[in-house]
Design an enzyme around this catalytic site. Sequence first.
Site, PDB file in Angstrom:
ATOM      1  N   THR A 108       0.921  -1.339  -0.012  1.00  0.00           N
ATOM      2  CA  THR A 108      -0.129   0.098  -0.217  1.00  0.00           C
ATOM      3  C   THR A 108       0.793   1.277  -0.203  1.00  0.00           C
ATOM      4  O   THR A 108       2.079   1.227   0.283  1.00  0.00           O
ATOM      5  CB  THR A 108      -0.796   0.068   1.055  1.00  0.00           C
ATOM      6  OG1 THR A 108       0.022   0.492   2.213  1.00  0.00           O
ATOM      7  CG2 THR A 108      -1.277  -1.284   1.564  1.00  0.00           C
ATOM      8  N   ASP A 109       0.495   2.340  -0.321  1.00  0.00           N
ATOM      9  CA  ASP A 109       1.178   3.577   0.000  1.00  0.00           C
ATOM     10  C   ASP A 109       0.915   3.987   1.239  1.00  0.00           C
ATOM     11  O   ASP A 109       0.266   3.226   2.154  1.00  0.00           O
ATOM     12  CB  ASP A 109       0.457   4.706  -1.187  1.00  0.00           C
ATOM     13  CG  ASP A 109       1.671   5.938  -0.916  1.00  0.00           C
ATOM     14  OD1 ASP A 109       2.430   5.997  -0.263  1.00  0.00           O
ATOM     15  OD2 ASP A 109       1.431   6.813  -1.947  1.00  0.00           O
ATOM     16  N   TYR A 110       1.721   5.126   1.938  1.00  0.00           N
ATOM     17  CA  TYR A 110       1.640   5.408   3.417  1.00  0.00           C
ATOM     18  C   TYR A 110       0.332   5.456   3.744  1.00  0.00           C
ATOM     19  O   TYR A 110      -0.631   6.100   3.519  1.00  0.00           O
ATOM     20  CB  TYR A 110       2.362   6.636   3.352  1.00  0.00           C
ATOM     21  CG  TYR A 110       3.106   6.816   4.727  1.00  0.00           C
ATOM     22  CD1 TYR A 110       4.621   6.816   4.806  1.00  0.00           C
ATOM     23  CD2 TYR A 110       2.454   7.510   5.808  1.00  0.00           C
ATOM     24  CE1 TYR A 110       5.148   7.049   5.898  1.00  0.00           C
ATOM     25  CE2 TYR A 110       3.211   7.536   6.877  1.00  0.00           C
ATOM     26  CZ  TYR A 110       4.495   7.604   6.961  1.00  0.00           C
ATOM     27  OH  TYR A 110       5.075   7.916   8.258  1.00  0.00           O
ATOM     28  N   ALA A 132      -2.232   3.848   3.560  1.00  0.00           N
ATOM     29  CA  ALA A 132      -3.397   4.057   2.586  1.00  0.00           C
ATOM     30  C   ALA A 132      -4.563   2.866   3.341  1.00  0.00           C
ATOM     31  O   ALA A 132      -5.527   3.112   2.891  1.00  0.00           O
ATOM     32  CB  ALA A 132      -2.933   3.480   1.191  1.00  0.00           C
TER      33      ALA A 132
END
Length: 758
Positions: free
Chosen positions: A284-286, A288
Amino acid sequence: MKKLAACLVGGVMLVSCVSGTDRKEAEMNHFVDDLMNKMTLEEKVGQLNLVSVGFDVTGPILSENVEEKIKAGQVGGVFNTFTPDAVRKLQNIAVNETRLGIPLLSGYDVIHGHKTIFPVPLGLSASWDMDLIGRVARASADEASADGVNWIYSPMVDIVRDPRWGRVSESNGEDPYLSSCIARTMVENFQQDDLSKENTVMACLKHFALYGASEAGRDYNTVDMSRIRMYNEYLPPYKAAVEAGVGSVMTSFNEIDGIPATANRWLLTDLLRRDWGFEGFVVTDYTATMELLHHGMGDKAKVSELALNAGTDMDMVSEYFLETGIELVKSGRVSEAVVDAACRRILQAKYKLGLFDDPYKYVNEERAASDIGSDDKLALAKEAAVKSMVLLKNDRQVLPLDSVRKVAFIGPHVKGRRDLIGNWSAAGDWRKAVTVWEGIENTVGTANCLYAQGCNILEDETLIDKLNPHGAMIEKKVSADRLLAEAVRTAYQADVVVAVLGETFGMSGEAASRSDISLPDNQRELLKALKATGKPIVLVLMNGRPLTLEWEDSAMDAILETWFAGTRAGDAIAEVLYGEATPSGKLSMTFPRNVGQIPLYYNHKNTGRPFLDGQKYTTKYLDIPNEPLYPFGHGLSYTTFAYCDINMSGNTLSGNNGKLTASVIVTNTGQRTGVETVQLYLRDMVGSVTRPVKELKDFQKVLLNPGESKQVNFDITVDQLKFYNSDLQYVAEPGEFQIFIGGSSADVKSASFVYENK
Ligand code: NOJ
């Protein structure tokens, strides 16, 4: 070993032997199977957890108690830390103090270099030079892998048509073909053919997907797009990176069809894994996963369930998988097979990186000492900076400068150092960057140069208060009036004025959207005062996005776009200004006249009422032309190039394997050696769905001496005619095509041919 492939055809299960899984893969699978047999569910879930080690926070929370968590087998990877020392310390804990000793992935944002910083990606993409971009990627991987990093969050290949979005500086601009070429080149050079080599790193493709289409250019905003637009215009660069074998993929913050990417099963499983055959892992992104709460997708357990079942493998910073994963499996909301698959993909990545053979492979003090910031990398930083610059305007050949004439260098970016390496400059140290003034000293000397700061970089207190907490270091030591008066006095003493202005590094990048993308007001005031002196003015720009420059274009004699050019910015700028190097960059993104035109891109549709001068009911603005200020592909040189008409090898392209050749002769009609980027565009005149007025299909760079001519040949193949139709089938449709060749999307020769499918 042979892999068994099974498929259902007409209700009958067909099983066939598929060769191609080589011995290495069999060994890896055997090793990972063995390891996973020993793992508890808790340990498997631990592998899905990615924690940040302390700095470069790009979200609302920070990982806590990292060392304890590693010890407890609750961490699969760390990021935001580097240096052999720092990474070794954490790797030691994972290897020596956990039950199974599974090594850690060590990630970092190596976006345009690790410690040697190259131009921001938007700048580098303006080089249109795959050899150069490949060498930059290789050098970045070389430095990062010597410094404890084995996994990098690059390439970022989001297509962007809205320069208000700050992250456009991290992108390759607006074109799917150019960005696909760059995506492929970067992955191939980061990873090479063997990830286990000590100087290769696993790449992470991001942000999957469509993040660049955030509504209104506001970061983290909603995306809503038709499938046909996705497939034709936004997905190609991601697909190219997958085809090049990218090892991992990062989800984007935005939603797609109403479902955020991190929870989007269609995106991560159907498209990415099933249709494109991606075999790596998805992170995932940060935070997310946590942000799915704000998206309104459910509570902590629900969003974790959605993300895991969608095909997300690793959870960056949220720690939701860690907190809920075991319970989700026990309650049957997520099957153990889903956790197994995610864990397996992460262990496979570690295996491919060679971490099970040697967990300390990427922590090598000797390599760090010799390879980081080495002379060859610094030379490459200068070369990349030179080749990224775009000469937007050059009236009466005011550039290159003559070192005999008096030149007044004016502006806060002349001696400023902090901004040169731009945003997302990773581990780069701005203190090591070469300023423009130092560059001039190194190139021609400053004996004939005058200097005045001219203005503060910004006067707008609200903006300064937003930027300074993030390292902008904006000071207003001297009053604006005094600076202005001094600048005007200095300008009067010179033959030519060079104003070095633009954004500060924090004005573009993540969470740096702007609704007004012009030069700050106080900088424009300075330019107006300088203009009033009557001296010729060269505007040198530093910025991370296309700006609106209509007034500057009308008032300045020359404009050189240098982006944020990196560690050797000053040397490169000086060499270009004084003609030791000739600019050759071409825009990878349209520069609009004003923000009212956005989104503005060259490969648009024709509409049912194309613009016709003098006709009221055609597509237009009442107050400005439709055309951009500087079109995609635009960029001048210190020499000039002439194109002859296109010569076609025939006018019919037939069958599936047919080929035509389109040729032009390009001549250097000026006085200096220069490089031209010859661009090939196609237009499908009639389609089952509407087709763009022009699409880039190929390009070649040619070096020409004064008076020299070269023939440039482009092969036209059926593949280049293909697009996704309304059933999302990738097809070439018979009919007439136009072909355009030229030095910019708006300055081309044209010809036509017919494609017949027989
Ligand atoms: C957030 C950004 O969107 C992404 O590009 C980056 O890789 C991560 N933070 C990790 O720093």
